[in-house]
Design a protein around this motif. Structure first.
Motif, mmCIF file in Angstrom:
data_model
loop_
_atom_site.group_PDB
_atom_site.id
_atom_site.type_symbol
_atom_site.label_atom_id
_atom_site.label_comp_id
_atom_site.label_asym_id
_atom_site.label_seq_id
_atom_site.Cartn_x
_atom_site.Cartn_y
_atom_site.Cartn_z
ATOM 1 N N GLU A 56 34.320 41.351 32.133
ATOM 2 C CA GLU A 56 34.741 42.318 33.140
ATOM 3 C C GLU A 56 35.423 41.587 34.303
ATOM 4 N N ASP A 57 36.422 42.249 34.894
ATOM 5 C CA ASP A 57 37.154 41.760 36.068
ATOM 6 C C ASP A 57 38.005 40.521 35.778
ATOM 7 N N PRO B 217 40.087 45.963 34.048
ATOM 8 C CA PRO B 217 38.987 45.307 34.773
ATOM 9 C C PRO B 217 37.605 45.620 34.203
#
Length: 742
Positions: A113-114, A120
């Motif tokens: 994630e991100d 994202p």
């Protein structure tokens, strides 16, 4: 019916390199004649042709499986994502400029994630565009450096999926050329858990219809959260396979993508838990007592009474308060049906069945104390029967039908020479009707016609049958009926006639024999979930024998309900003939039970697997297994998840043999790799960087690369892609327990 004579197997191959890679080709044919100038009259003949392969898009049917399974949630922190395709040559169908033919043009990348600007939440999202828009740089990110001259005319307007990746992250994750080759292989057939080839089939040619290509990621999803996986094309990025980073963000072609969620709510893995089961946290060198009994206080007995008490405690007994029917209070020994040692057989001079709780009491005259084990079992069986209205109804209905059948049999002429089936036929009601039906149908009805035809002349001649006058009803004593029921032929005939009435009774008693209705505190009277020193402490496995005497007493107690006279007790003998029994038990109390519900449990006797006759979960963390014979070993095995790659929960690989002269190729070696648990971090590219390139394996390059160390551990000079895949297969972990001798 045909039988496959070749055992099921899985084989790994390094690669499947086609004769020609995908691309545009030309064949030029020239003709030369000595001493003649043929260039003008015989010009060269040029024939262009194309080799078309997958390049920007994969079809839905091209992918066989992804692991972890898309959109699933699981404890994947030690596993490597992989994709299996139906195209055996996919990874080698195109050649990267300036690279060896064995270098794949694809790689499998895992993102957290991100990490991806356009995704994202790591859901596996992509940005579609045409090949023309991609190569013209119409999207953010540096496009791949694919030569326009290699693009076919119909590919320019083809829509492909793309993903934008920060350049430094791409460089941190991108495998080197040699690593990319090791992370792709070809697999042949076999079940999901097969990891080696049966002896004698190693040199068989591959089965073309069973070949698939497999691409494995080089990054562990070690953090909790969603992860996106992309099978990307390396075309146009081949210059980075020796190291180095692009400037800014890059735009990659994503041939396939999916996402999964890594979630580990446990600080310990399966291997940690079962390893603790085997040691129970004892100091090194000490072995846990795997028999079902409380710990006996240390020290030597000073008296014979103390020695006897210790012996009882060691066999699973516990002292309990007792109140006799006379009102006297005292103490008695009690244990359940599960014993640490084989129970002593009951004396031969006992009656066939217990008829009361007092008849099952054992008095230890020397110490003035009772062994209330069988008396308590009798009372429990009776209590369970009284509490079950449906069983009582079936039991009384059986006895009523059995009394009637026994009296009918006693009233018949001598049946001693009749077979069991003929005796049973006489006992069945409706005999006259069945005889008449038989007369109607026998020989097409001719017997009935002959009987009726012959009846007329006989009546006209005045002939008639004279019946013998009865002297009155036959009186049979109850004692004689009891003796009759005890006969083997009569019992077999009654069982046949009364099968419908007997079935619900024997079924209920069989469940009692398998301890289904028995409260757990009767099975293990010393059990206390708060007691770490009891017979079944937390995180423990215990073996036990099943006492047939206890089972007999409980069954007798159940059958004591509604007994009216001597014949009823004789009929109980018939009802007590069970169809199932258990000889041993294994109890598992562990967090494995709730946290790994698909765990495999197997028991063995002299190397042969023994099937359980009952499995029951008791409470949150306890399992009871019953077996028809005494087992000597018990194994707890991690739930199988198909063939996948990575580490076990102890952070180790299952090292496998690669030398045919040392044994079967693929067979597990004695020592895992590395030998130390949770020590695999040293083979990561950057184990200290939590933000960039973390959890990426240093396959062949880095401070401490994996392949050289692994090759040395398994005794070979180097690892090929197939050999590396074999070593990276994560085999389900298993812990074996052996029953102590008693």
């Amino acid at each position: 019916m045909t039988e496959n004579t070749v055992p099921t197997r899985t084989r790994f191959f390094d690669h499947r390199i086609p004769s020609l890679s995908g691309g545009k080709y030309r064949i030029t044919v020239t003709q030369d004649i000595e001493e003649i100038d043929t260039a003008r009259d015989l010009p060269p003949a040029v024939q262009p042709f194309d080799v078309r392969t997958e390049r920007f898009v994969l079809g839905e049917d091209d992918v066989r499986a992804c692991y972890p399974v898309p959109d699933t949630v699981g404890d994947y922190k030690h596993l490597l994502a992989h994709i299996t395709t139906e195209l055996p040559a996919l990874a080698w169908s195109r050649r990267l400029p300036g690279r060896e033919r064995a270098t794949p043009w694809t790689a499998l990348l895992v993102f957290r994630e991100d990490e991806l600007p356009e995704d994202p939440e790591a859901l596996g999202l992509v940005e579609p565009c045409t090949v023309r828009a991609l190569l013209d740089g119409e999207l953010d990110g540096v496009p791949p450096g694919i030569a326009p001259g290699t693009i076919f005319d119909d590919e320019w307007d083809l829509v492909c999926d793309t993903v934008r990746v920060p350049g430094d992250l791409f460089a941190a994750m991108l495998p080197r050329a040699e690593e990319a080759a090791l992370l792709a292989h070809v697999r042949e057939g076999g079940p999901p858990d097969a990891t080696h080839v049966p002896s004698g089939y190693e040199d068989d040619p591959p089965r073309e219809d069973e070949l698939t290509s497999v691409m494995v990621a080089n990054r562990f999803p070690a953090t909790n959260g969603t992860h996106a996986v992309h099978l990307v094309s390396l075309e146009g990025w081949e210059h980075l396979l020796d190291g180095g980073a692009p400037e800014g963000e890059v735009r990659l072609v994503s041939l396939w993508s999916w996402s999964f969620t890594a979630k580990s709510d446990r600080t310990k893995g399966f291997g940690d838990v079962v390893q603790n089961l085997a040691t129970e946290g004892l100091p090194e060198g000490e072995q846990p007592d795997l028999l079902l009994r409380s710990r006996v206080p240390e020290g030597s007995p000073s008296t014979e009474a103390e020695r006897t008490a210790r012996e009882y405690l060691a066999n699973g007994y516990t002292p309990l308060a007792q109140r006799m029917e006379s009102g006297e209070a005292g103490y008695a020994f009690y244990r359940g049906p599960l014993t640490a040692a084989p129970a002593r057989p009951l004396p031969d001079d006992l009656p066939p069945r217990f008829d009361s709780g007092n008849s099952a009491l054992i008095y230890l005259a020397e110490y003035g104390i009772f062994d209330a084990t069988y008396a308590a079992a009798f009372t429990l069986g009776r209590t369970l029967a009284l509490a079950d209205a449906e069983f009582r109804r079936h039991l009384l209905a059986y006895r009523s039908a059995a009394r009637s059948a026994t009296r009918r049999l006693a009233a018949l002429p001598d049946t001693g020479n009749l077979s069991v089936s003929n005796t049973a036929s006489l006992l069945r009601t409706g005999g006259a009707r069945r005889s008449f039906d038989r007369l109607l149908t026998a020989d097409g009805g001719r017997e009935m016609t002959a009987a009726l035809t012959g009846a007329g002349p006989a009546l006209l001649a005045g002939r008639r049958r004279v019946r013998t006058r009865s002297t009155g009803p036959v009186r049979v004593r109850t004692a004689d009926l009891k003796t009759m029921v005890a006969g083997g032929r009569t019992r077999a005939a009654l069982a046949s006639v009364l099968s419908e009435e007997l079935e619900p009774v024997t079924a209920w008693l069989d469940r009692l024999r398998l301890l289904e209705q028995v409260p757990f505190d009767h099975l293990v009277p010393t059990f206390d979930e708060r007691d770490d020193e009891g017979a079944l402490p937390p995180e423990s496995v215990r073996f036990a024998y099943v006492d047939p005497g206890w089972i007999r007493a409980a069954v007798d107690g159940a059958l004591s309900v509604g007994v009216g006279h001597v014949l009823d007790s004789a009929l109980n003998e018939l009802a007590a003939e069970g169809t199932v029994s258990a000889a041993s038990a294994v109890l598992v109390r562990s967090e494995v039970v709730p946290n790994w519900p698909d765990t495999l449990y197997t028991a063995h006797r002299e190397g042969e697997e023994v099937a359980e006759v009952r499995r029951a979960r008791v409470g949150e963390d306890l399992l009871l297994f019953l077996y028809p014979e005494v087992v000597d070993a018990f194994a707890i095995t991690e739930p199988p998840q198909g063939l996948h790659f990575g580490l076990d929960s102890l952070g180790q690989l299952t090292a496998r043999n690669l030398d045919p002269e040392r044994g079967e190729v693929g067979a597990e070696l004695d020592d895992p790799f590395p030998r130390e648990t949770h020590a695999f971090d040293r083979f990561l590219r950057n184990p200290t960087d939590a933000a960039l390139g973390a959890d990426v394996i240093a396959v062949t390059e880095g401070p401490d690369p994996l392949v050289p160390a692994l090759a040395e551990a398994v005794g070979v000079d180097d690892l090929t892609p197939a050999r590396f895949a074999l070593q990276m297969v994560d085999t389900p972990e298993s812990q074996r327990f052996v029953r102590p001798r008693t």
